[in-house]
Design a protein around this motif. Sequence first.
Motif, PDB file in Angstrom:
ATOM      1  N   VAL A 161      50.236   1.602  18.008  1.00 13.68           N
ATOM      2  CA  VAL A 161      48.982   2.682  17.919  1.00 13.68           C
ATOM      3  C   VAL A 161      47.203   1.416  17.618  1.00 13.68           C
ATOM      4  CG1 VAL A 161      47.393   3.472  15.290  1.00 13.68           C
ATOM      5  CG2 VAL A 161      49.402   4.165  15.806  1.00 13.68           C
ATOM      6  N   VAL A 162      48.217   0.250  16.650  1.00 13.03           N
ATOM      7  CA  VAL A 162      47.097  -1.125  17.051  1.00 13.03           C
ATOM      8  C   VAL A 162      46.465  -1.392  18.489  1.00 13.03           C
ATOM      9  CG1 VAL A 162      46.661  -3.305  16.698  1.00 13.03           C
ATOM     10  CG2 VAL A 162      48.209  -1.690  14.606  1.00 13.03           C
ATOM     11  N   SER A 163      47.609  -0.989  19.200  1.00  6.94           N
ATOM     12  CA  SER A 163      47.412  -1.648  20.946  1.00  6.94           C
ATOM     13  C   SER A 163      46.223  -0.476  21.584  1.00  6.94           C
ATOM     14  CB  SER A 163      48.521  -1.899  21.527  1.00  6.94           C
ATOM     15  OG  SER A 163      48.604  -2.226  22.972  1.00  6.94           O
ATOM     16  N   THR A 164      46.478   0.781  20.881  1.00  9.56           N
ATOM     17  CA  THR A 164      45.424   1.938  21.394  1.00  9.56           C
ATOM     18  C   THR A 164      44.344   1.652  21.079  1.00  9.56           C
ATOM     19  OG1 THR A 164      47.541   3.239  21.729  1.00  9.56           O
ATOM     20  CG2 THR A 164      45.365   4.070  21.687  1.00  9.56           C
ATOM     21  N   VAL A 165      44.366   1.419  19.744  1.00  6.66           N
ATOM     22  CA  VAL A 165      42.869   1.064  19.433  1.00  6.66           C
ATOM     23  C   VAL A 165      41.915   0.475  19.776  1.00  6.66           C
ATOM     24  CG1 VAL A 165      41.902   0.749  16.492  1.00  6.66           C
ATOM     25  CG2 VAL A 165      43.391   2.136  17.017  1.00  6.66           C
ATOM     26  N   TYR A 166      42.683  -1.598  19.817  1.00  2.27           N
ATOM     27  CA  TYR A 166      42.469  -2.143  20.596  1.00  2.27           C
ATOM     28  C   TYR A 166      41.427  -2.411  21.647  1.00  2.27           C
ATOM     29  CZ  TYR A 166      41.993  -6.827  22.471  1.00  2.27           C
ATOM     30  OH  TYR A 166      42.156  -8.084  23.628  1.00  2.27           O
ATOM     31  N   GLU A 167      42.161  -1.383  22.594  1.00  2.00           N
ATOM     32  CA  GLU A 167      41.849  -1.000  23.798  1.00  2.00           C
ATOM     33  C   GLU A 167      40.301  -0.485  23.959  1.00  2.00           C
ATOM     34  OE1 GLU A 167      43.112  -2.829  26.418  1.00  2.00           O
ATOM     35  OE2 GLU A 167      44.748  -3.335  25.818  1.00  2.00           O
ATOM     36  N   SER A 168      40.627   0.952  23.015  1.00  2.00           N
ATOM     37  CA  SER A 168      39.539   1.241  23.172  1.00  2.00           C
ATOM     38  C   SER A 168      38.609   0.841  22.456  1.00  2.00           C
ATOM     39  CB  SER A 168      39.622   2.856  21.661  1.00  2.00           C
ATOM     40  OG  SER A 168      41.237   3.533  22.525  1.00  2.00           O
ATOM     41  N   ILE A 169      38.654  -0.136  21.091  1.00  2.00           N
ATOM     42  CA  ILE A 169      37.346  -1.092  20.506  1.00  2.00           C
ATOM     43  C   ILE A 169      36.883  -1.887  22.261  1.00  2.00           C
ATOM     44  CG2 ILE A 169      36.309  -3.096  18.835  1.00  2.00           C
ATOM     45  CD1 ILE A 169      38.772  -1.626  17.048  1.00  2.00           C
ATOM     46  N   ILE A 170      38.063  -2.353  22.737  1.00  2.00           N
ATOM     47  CA  ILE A 170      36.959  -3.642  23.960  1.00  2.00           C
ATOM     48  C   ILE A 170      36.531  -3.172  24.736  1.00  2.00           C
ATOM     49  CG2 ILE A 170      37.521  -5.016  25.327  1.00  2.00           C
ATOM     50  CD1 ILE A 170      37.844  -5.861  22.521  1.00  2.00           C
ATOM     51  N   ALA A 171      37.063  -1.338  25.634  1.00  2.00           N
ATOM     52  CA  ALA A 171      36.682  -0.663  25.996  1.00  2.00           C
ATOM     53  C   ALA A 171      35.675  -0.066  25.975  1.00  2.00           C
ATOM     54  CB  ALA A 171      37.000   0.533  26.777  1.00  2.00           C
ATOM     55  N   THR A 172      34.996   0.072  24.676  1.00  3.65           N
ATOM     56  CA  THR A 172      34.142   1.238  23.919  1.00  3.65           C
ATOM     57  C   THR A 172      32.470   0.038  23.769  1.00  3.65           C
ATOM     58  OG1 THR A 172      35.279   2.568  22.794  1.00  3.65           O
ATOM     59  CG2 THR A 172      32.358   2.014  22.565  1.00  3.65           C
ATOM     60  N   LEU A 173      33.013  -1.482  23.427  1.00  2.01           N
ATOM     61  CA  LEU A 173      32.243  -2.456  23.671  1.00  2.01           C
ATOM     62  C   LEU A 173      31.891  -2.598  24.305  1.00  2.01           C
ATOM     63  CD1 LEU A 173      31.264  -4.694  21.742  1.00  2.01           C
ATOM     64  CD2 LEU A 173      33.249  -6.572  21.709  1.00  2.01           C
TER      65      LEU A 173
ATOM     66  N   GLU B 167      23.007  -1.768  25.843  1.00  2.00           N
ATOM     67  CA  GLU B 167      23.165  -1.860  23.946  1.00  2.00           C
ATOM     68  C   GLU B 167      23.226  -3.031  23.780  1.00  2.00           C
ATOM     69  OE1 GLU B 167      24.129   2.214  22.880  1.00  2.00           O
ATOM     70  OE2 GLU B 167      25.256   2.391  25.301  1.00  2.00           O
ATOM     71  N   ILE B 168      22.977  -2.957  22.324  1.00  2.00           N
ATOM     72  CA  ILE B 168      23.443  -4.322  21.229  1.00  2.00           C
ATOM     73  C   ILE B 168      24.227  -3.458  20.454  1.00  2.00           C
ATOM     74  CG2 ILE B 168      22.734  -6.254  19.973  1.00  2.00           C
ATOM     75  CD1 ILE B 168      19.889  -6.646  20.927  1.00  2.00           C
ATOM     76  N   VAL B 169      25.133  -4.089  20.094  1.00  2.00           N
ATOM     77  CA  VAL B 169      26.405  -3.718  19.563  1.00  2.00           C
ATOM     78  C   VAL B 169      26.332  -4.760  18.384  1.00  2.00           C
ATOM     79  CG1 VAL B 169      28.693  -3.502  19.314  1.00  2.00           C
ATOM     80  CG2 VAL B 169      27.744  -2.361  21.284  1.00  2.00           C
ATOM     81  N   GLU B 170      25.776  -4.199  16.766  1.00  2.86           N
ATOM     82  CA  GLU B 170      25.583  -4.950  16.238  1.00  2.86           C
ATOM     83  C   GLU B 170      27.013  -5.070  14.607  1.00  2.86           C
ATOM     84  OE1 GLU B 170      22.681  -6.459  12.679  1.00  2.86           O
ATOM     85  OE2 GLU B 170      21.838  -5.766  14.625  1.00  2.86           O
ATOM     86  N   LEU B 171      27.754  -5.891  14.751  1.00  7.42           N
ATOM     87  CA  LEU B 171      28.889  -5.234  13.465  1.00  7.42           C
ATOM     88  C   LEU B 171      27.992  -5.852  12.224  1.00  7.42           C
ATOM     89  CD1 LEU B 171      31.859  -5.261  16.152  1.00  7.42           C
ATOM     90  CD2 LEU B 171      30.864  -3.431  15.746  1.00  7.42           C
ATOM     91  N   THR B 172      28.269  -5.327  11.403  1.00  6.24           N
ATOM     92  CA  THR B 172      27.507  -5.823  10.472  1.00  6.24           C
ATOM     93  C   THR B 172      28.472  -6.534   9.765  1.00  6.24           C
ATOM     94  OG1 THR B 172      26.092  -4.153   9.974  1.00  6.24           O
ATOM     95  CG2 THR B 172      26.440  -4.897   8.106  1.00  6.24           C
ATOM     96  N   GLY B 173      28.200  -7.821   9.182  1.00  5.20           N
ATOM     97  CA  GLY B 173      29.279  -8.696   8.238  1.00  5.20           C
ATOM     98  C   GLY B 173      29.891  -9.443   9.672  1.00  5.20           C
ATOM     99  N   PHE B 174      29.767  -9.555  10.375  1.00  2.00           N
ATOM    100  CA  PHE B 174      30.838 -10.142  11.732  1.00  2.00           C
ATOM    101  C   PHE B 174      29.652 -10.387  13.120  1.00  2.00           C
ATOM    102  CE2 PHE B 174      33.177 -10.434  15.490  1.00  2.00           C
ATOM    103  CZ  PHE B 174      34.087 -11.109  15.476  1.00  2.00           C
ATOM    104  N   GLY B 175      28.994 -10.103  13.189  1.00  2.00           N
ATOM    105  CA  GLY B 175      28.229 -10.297  13.882  1.00  2.00           C
ATOM    106  C   GLY B 175      27.184  -9.107  15.552  1.00  2.00           C
ATOM    107  N   SER B 176      26.398  -9.913  16.581  1.00  2.40           N
ATOM    108  CA  SER B 176      26.708  -8.825  17.198  1.00  2.40           C
ATOM    109  C   SER B 176      27.221  -9.318  18.673  1.00  2.40           C
ATOM    110  CB  SER B 176      24.585  -8.346  17.156  1.00  2.40           C
ATOM    111  OG  SER B 176      23.926  -9.705  16.916  1.00  2.40           O
ATOM    112  N   PHE B 177      27.301  -8.570  19.674  1.00  3.49           N
ATOM    113  CA  PHE B 177      26.783  -8.323  21.356  1.00  3.49           C
ATOM    114  C   PHE B 177      26.107  -8.200  22.207  1.00  3.49           C
ATOM    115  CE2 PHE B 177      31.293  -8.288  18.868  1.00  3.49           C
ATOM    116  CZ  PHE B 177      32.241  -9.148  19.677  1.00  3.49           C
ATOM    117  N   ARG B 178      25.286  -8.475  22.907  1.00  5.04           N
ATOM    118  CA  ARG B 178      24.970  -7.993  23.727  1.00  5.04           C
ATOM    119  C   ARG B 178      24.725  -9.057  25.250  1.00  5.04           C
ATOM    120  NH1 ARG B 178      20.139 -11.122  20.242  1.00  5.04           N
ATOM    121  NH2 ARG B 178      20.525  -9.028  19.191  1.00  5.04           N
ATOM    122  N   LYS B 179      23.773  -7.740  26.112  1.00  7.24           N
ATOM    123  CA  LYS B 179      24.149  -9.062  27.664  1.00  7.24           C
ATOM    124  C   LYS B 179      22.775  -9.906  27.456  1.00  7.24           C
ATOM    125  CE  LYS B 179      24.119  -5.432  30.839  1.00  7.24           C
ATOM    126  NZ  LYS B 179      22.908  -4.553  32.510  1.00  7.24           N
ATOM    127  N   GLN B 180      23.032 -10.929  28.158  1.00  2.40           N
ATOM    128  CA  GLN B 180      22.386 -12.103  28.083  1.00  2.40           C
ATOM    129  C   GLN B 180      22.036 -12.840  30.369  1.00  2.40           C
ATOM    130  OE1 GLN B 180      23.798 -15.049  26.086  1.00  2.40           O
ATOM    131  NE2 GLN B 180      21.189 -16.520  27.203  1.00  2.40           N
TER     132      GLN B 180
END
Length: 134
Positions: free
Chosen positions: A53-65, A73-86
């Motif tokens: 289950v954790v592996s499936t969720v991990y793969e889904s999170i990475i693919a979506t990100l 899009e800028i992906v901002e995870l409050t309390g963790f950080g943000s991901f963006r294209k540079q």
Amino acid sequence: MAVHVMEAPPTSSRRGDLRECENPADEDAPCDKITKRDFITRVAETSGQPGRVVSTVYESIIATLVDAVTDGEIVELTGFGSFRKQYHQGHKVRFGRSSIGAYTVMRFKASRATNRRINVSKDPPGEPIPLMIQ
């Protein structure tokens, strides 16, 4: 005739490749990388969920990100950080006639809370700053 035998560098194992310590003076500093398998195992143990289950969720999170950042899009995870294209501009290589064209990378910027949690000093005793995810 003297023969000099060189010691082979440590080989990588299934548990992760060895790397140099960030601070060799700190004996408690971890020097091993955490593999994807180890990471998923830790999350499974912490959450009490099955590894599959954790592996499936991990793969889904990475693919979506990655898909979101690829779409600009800028992906901002409050309390963790943000991901963006540079974007990086292309440039000529110093030696030779080739050049490197423009390219894009994913950039991660840690939040203040994450940086505070990582930079907690070991000297004064105290509670670590908890990661606040909302």
